[in-house]
Scaffold this motif. Sequence first.
Motif, PDB file in Angstrom:
ATOM      1  N   HIS A  94       0.807  -1.217   0.000  1.00 56.60           N
ATOM      2  CA  HIS A  94       0.000   0.000   0.000  1.00 56.60           C
ATOM      3  C   HIS A  94       0.843   1.271   0.000  1.00 56.60           C
ATOM      4  O   HIS A  94       0.380   2.319   0.453  1.00 56.60           O
ATOM      5  CB  HIS A  94      -0.943  -0.001   1.206  1.00 56.60           C
ATOM      6  N   GLY A  95       2.079   1.179  -0.464  1.00 61.77           N
ATOM      7  CA  GLY A  95       2.938   2.355  -0.539  1.00 61.77           C
ATOM      8  C   GLY A  95       3.690   2.674   0.736  1.00 61.77           C
ATOM      9  O   GLY A  95       4.349   3.700   0.821  1.00 61.77           O
ATOM     10  N   GLY A  96       3.610   1.820   1.725  1.00 64.22           N
ATOM     11  CA  GLY A  96       4.335   2.034   2.971  1.00 64.22           C
ATOM     12  C   GLY A  96       5.649   1.274   2.975  1.00 64.22           C
ATOM     13  O   GLY A  96       5.903   0.423   2.124  1.00 64.22           O
ATOM     14  N   ILE A  97       6.485   1.604   3.948  1.00 66.63           N
ATOM     15  CA  ILE A  97       7.777   0.931   4.074  1.00 66.63           C
ATOM     16  C   ILE A  97       8.130   0.840   5.552  1.00 66.63           C
ATOM     17  O   ILE A  97       7.743   1.700   6.347  1.00 66.63           O
ATOM     18  CB  ILE A  97       8.872   1.686   3.284  1.00 66.63           C
ATOM     19  N   SER A  98       8.820  -0.222   5.907  1.00 64.87           N
ATOM     20  CA  SER A  98       9.273  -0.402   7.283  1.00 64.87           C
ATOM     21  C   SER A  98      10.769  -0.649   7.282  1.00 64.87           C
ATOM     22  O   SER A  98      11.289  -1.337   6.409  1.00 64.87           O
ATOM     23  CB  SER A  98       8.570  -1.599   7.935  1.00 64.87           C
TER      24      SER A  98
END
Length: 184
Positions: A94-98
Amino acid sequence: MWFGREDRILVGRIIKSVLVSVMLIASVWSLVACSASSIEQERKVYTREATDEGNMRAQSQGHGLNGELVSEISKSFEAKGIKLMNNMSADDDHGGISYMYLLNGSGRHIVKVHIFGSKAARVAGMKQMYSENGDEAVLEKVLGRTTIRSKGYVSLVYTASGGEKDEYEPDVLQVFQHVLEQLR
């Protein structure tokens, strides 16, 4: 002599013709290949695919919009004398990053930086991962303690396990507070 002067001239002309033909075919082939490549690149530009790919590469390398945040976290921990080691990152769908780091290389002290596309995505993502969707939480388990601090689209998570739960916690929470205050 097997060949006369005229035969040698004829053979030379044939060889030149063949070489010119090969070069012409190679030129046409490279033009077609470049044209197909250019068309594919142009398609990516118009469909935003090129922008999305570039942003994902930049984010995973700690550059772009998230670069300042990741850089600030690194500098803040460095100022406390804590090394962020074994940097790993993962993109969600969903376009996030960790990002995940070990503090001074210890597997008992883990800091995760979750960057979501929006605050709503953060709330949902944190609820799914940690069963917590507030801005602050402490999850005490038999094997360890997880402390969560969030603001806007970012959540910072510190997990300490074993008998060393309190070793870095004051410094980590100060870094978290400082970093989250920098967010608009």
